[in-house]
Design a protein around this motif. Structure first.
Motif, short mmCIF file in Angstrom:
data_model
loop_
_atom_site.label_atom_id
_atom_site.label_comp_id
_atom_site.label_asym_id
_atom_site.label_seq_id
_atom_site.Cartn_x
_atom_site.Cartn_y
_atom_site.Cartn_z
N TYR A 68 5.44 -41.17 -78.66
CA TYR A 68 5.90 -41.79 -77.41
C TYR A 68 7.41 -41.63 -77.19
CZ TYR A 68 1.41 -44.40 -77.55
OH TYR A 68 0.09 -44.77 -77.62
N ALA A 69 8.02 -40.64 -77.80
CA ALA A 69 9.48 -40.50 -77.70
C ALA A 69 9.91 -39.20 -77.04
CB ALA A 69 10.09 -40.59 -79.10
N LEU A 90 10.50 -39.09 -85.84
CA LEU A 90 11.60 -38.93 -84.87
C LEU A 90 11.34 -39.80 -83.63
CD1 LEU A 90 14.24 -37.56 -84.13
CD2 LEU A 90 12.92 -35.65 -83.20
N GLY A 91 12.33 -40.65 -83.31
CA GLY A 91 12.14 -41.64 -82.24
C GLY A 91 11.27 -42.77 -82.75
N TYR A 99 6.55 -55.53 -76.24
CA TYR A 99 6.54 -54.10 -76.59
C TYR A 99 5.40 -53.81 -77.55
CZ TYR A 99 7.74 -49.50 -78.19
OH TYR A 99 7.66 -48.15 -78.49
N HIS A 109 2.39 -51.19 -76.78
CA HIS A 109 2.49 -49.88 -77.43
C HIS A 109 1.66 -49.74 -78.71
CE1 HIS A 109 5.90 -49.81 -74.69
NE2 HIS A 109 5.94 -48.50 -74.83
N TYR A 140 20.90 -41.48 -85.33
CA TYR A 140 21.54 -40.17 -85.11
C TYR A 140 21.98 -40.10 -83.65
CZ TYR A 140 17.83 -37.62 -82.58
OH TYR A 140 16.94 -37.18 -81.63
N GLY A 143 21.06 -38.11 -81.15
CA GLY A 143 20.09 -37.91 -80.08
C GLY A 143 19.62 -36.49 -79.84
N HIS A 148 11.74 -38.78 -73.79
CA HIS A 148 13.11 -39.29 -73.70
C HIS A 148 14.13 -38.28 -74.23
CE1 HIS A 148 12.42 -43.41 -72.40
NE2 HIS A 148 11.36 -43.43 -73.18
N ALA A 189 18.60 -45.80 -81.25
CA ALA A 189 18.76 -47.24 -80.99
C ALA A 189 19.15 -47.96 -82.28
CB ALA A 189 17.46 -47.80 -80.41
N GLY A 245 11.69 -45.92 -83.25
CA GLY A 245 11.65 -47.19 -82.51
C GLY A 245 11.49 -48.37 -83.43
N ASN A 246 10.38 -49.09 -83.28
CA ASN A 246 10.12 -50.26 -84.13
C ASN A 246 9.50 -49.87 -85.47
OD1 ASN A 246 7.66 -49.45 -83.20
ND2 ASN A 246 7.00 -51.44 -82.44
N ALA A 287 18.89 -44.98 -73.01
CA ALA A 287 17.79 -45.24 -73.95
C ALA A 287 18.22 -46.28 -74.98
CB ALA A 287 17.36 -43.94 -74.64
N ILE A 304 20.89 -40.67 -73.21
CA ILE A 304 20.85 -41.28 -74.55
C ILE A 304 21.42 -42.70 -74.50
CG2 ILE A 304 21.77 -41.10 -76.91
CD1 ILE A 304 21.55 -37.97 -76.49
C1 LIG Z 1 8.59 -45.74 -76.25
S1 LIG Z 1 9.60 -45.78 -77.66
C2 LIG Z 1 8.54 -45.21 -78.97
C3 LIG Z 1 8.87 -45.85 -80.28
C4 LIG Z 1 7.85 -45.64 -81.40
N1 LIG Z 1 7.83 -44.27 -81.85
C5 LIG Z 1 6.47 -46.08 -81.01
O1 LIG Z 1 5.53 -45.31 -81.27
O2 LIG Z 1 6.30 -47.18 -80.48
C6 LIG Z 1 10.69 -44.41 -77.41
C7 LIG Z 1 11.70 -44.27 -78.54
O3 LIG Z 1 12.43 -43.06 -78.37
C8 LIG Z 1 13.75 -43.34 -78.75
N2 LIG Z 1 14.63 -42.30 -78.20
C9 LIG Z 1 15.16 -42.20 -76.97
N3 LIG Z 1 15.94 -41.11 -76.89
C10 LIG Z 1 15.88 -40.51 -78.10
C11 LIG Z 1 16.46 -39.33 -78.65
N4 LIG Z 1 17.25 -38.54 -77.94
N5 LIG Z 1 16.16 -39.02 -79.93
C12 LIG Z 1 15.36 -39.81 -80.66
N6 LIG Z 1 14.79 -40.94 -80.21
C13 LIG Z 1 15.05 -41.27 -78.94
C14 LIG Z 1 14.00 -44.72 -78.20
O4 LIG Z 1 15.15 -45.33 -78.74
C15 LIG Z 1 12.70 -45.40 -78.60
O5 LIG Z 1 12.77 -45.91 -79.89
#
Ligand SMILES: C[S@@+](CC[C@H](N)C(=O)[O-])C[C@H]1O[C@@H](n2cnc3c(N)ncnc32)[C@H](O)[C@@H]1O
Length: 254
Positions: free
Chosen positions: A125-126, A56-57, A28, A32, A106, A108, A129, A82, A59-60, A15, A12
């Motif tokens: 895409y999350a 969930l996850g 990015y 993406h 949160y 993680g 991770h 993040a 990102g941007n 990441a 975490i």
């Molecule tokens: C490749 S990015 C994808 C972001 C966005 N969903 C997209 O479609 O572009 C991976 C995302 O997963 C998040 N991430 C990594 N570990 C995570 C966790 N344990 N729980 C939730 N999000 C997490 C990262 O911070 C990042 O924002």
């Protein structure tokens, strides 16, 4: 294979470091963004007035903001580890007048929401991770109402990849990669958590990486059919590859 990480806190933290620096860059967004896939994910979610949607996850906020824009009478919560990226998401949503999009940091693994809180959920895409993917799926199932939809989109490992090339390759980036699983393993895993597959389609994502000794070493050690399956191409300074994305519309039957 469940893709359980040995040290979840370290994953975490990595990441957070990697993605806070990367998520709001133009590079990015270029790599993406996939507007065709995005439109289908929004269709999967079918946001309706009054719906509460989890990304969930986030990102941007790529999916969260699209859903919020598609249905102004729903509310979307984008959640991620993040913190800097989340702060930027808040500013962007405000600048775009998306009053129905909120963003939250949160820790993680455990989602800070009550049972049956959300009408629909998405994660793009999350998943690869998540250091405790089984717990994350259980948390998604717990916080999503029964019969609620989950759109799960993530890169998968090719069936011919019997040397785990893709996970060794992704781990070299040092941004908390945990595990890309094979298509059948993902479907088996979500099924164990009470999610029924309603629809599925595949898309792809193409990457460019700067070459270095560690990447060259891995490429040299990888059988040609495996490299071929990911369309690996090597130029003087850069390398290129392509991953399959499995997009699932799941229904919570717990
Ligand atoms: C490749 S990015 C994808 C972001 C966005 N969903 C997209 O479609 O572009 C991976 C995302 O997963 C998040 N991430 C990594 N570990 C995570 C966790 N344990 N729980 C939730 N999000 C997490 C990262 O911070 C990042 O924002």
């Amino acid at each position: 294979m469940s893709g359980h990480a040995d040290n979840p806190d370290a994953k975490i933290a990595a990441a957070v470091r990697g993605f806070d620096a990367e998520l709001h860059t133009q590079a990015y967004a270029q790599t993406h963004s996939d507007n065709v896939q995005l439109a289908r994910l929004v269709e999967f979610l079918a946001p309706a007035p009054g719906h509460l949607v989890l990304d969930l996850g986030t990102g941007n906020g790529y999916v969260a903001m699209a859903v919020a824009g598609a249905e102004p009478a729903c509310r979307v919560i984008g959640v991620d580890v993040a913190a800097q990226a989340i702060a930027t998401d808040v500013e962007i949503a405000s600048a775009q007048g998306l009053a129905n999009a909120a963003f939250l940091v949160y820790e993680g693994i455990t989602l800070p929401f009550a049972d049956d809180h959300f009408d629909t959920a998405v994660s793009r895409y999350a998943f690869h991770h998540f250091p405790r993917p089984e717990i994350s799926l259980a948390e998604l199932g717990r916080t999503l109402r029964v019969d609620g939809r989950l759109a799960l989109a993530d890169a998968i490992r090719d069936e011919v990849d019997d040397v785990d090339f893709v996970n060794r390759f992704q781990a070299l980036k040092g941004d908390g990669h945990v595990c890309m699983q094979q298509r059948d393993d993902v479907i088996e895993m979500v099924g164990r958590h009470g999610f029924e597959v309603s629809e599925a389609f595949e898309s792809s994502i193409a990457f460019e990486r700067e070459r270095s000794a560690k990447y060259d070493e891995l490429l040299d050690a990888t059988p040609a059919p495996v490299l071929h399956s990911y369309s690996v191409a090597v130029a003087e300074r850069h390398m290129y590859l392509k991953f399959r994305i499995l997009n699932l519309l799941l229904v919570n039957r717990r």
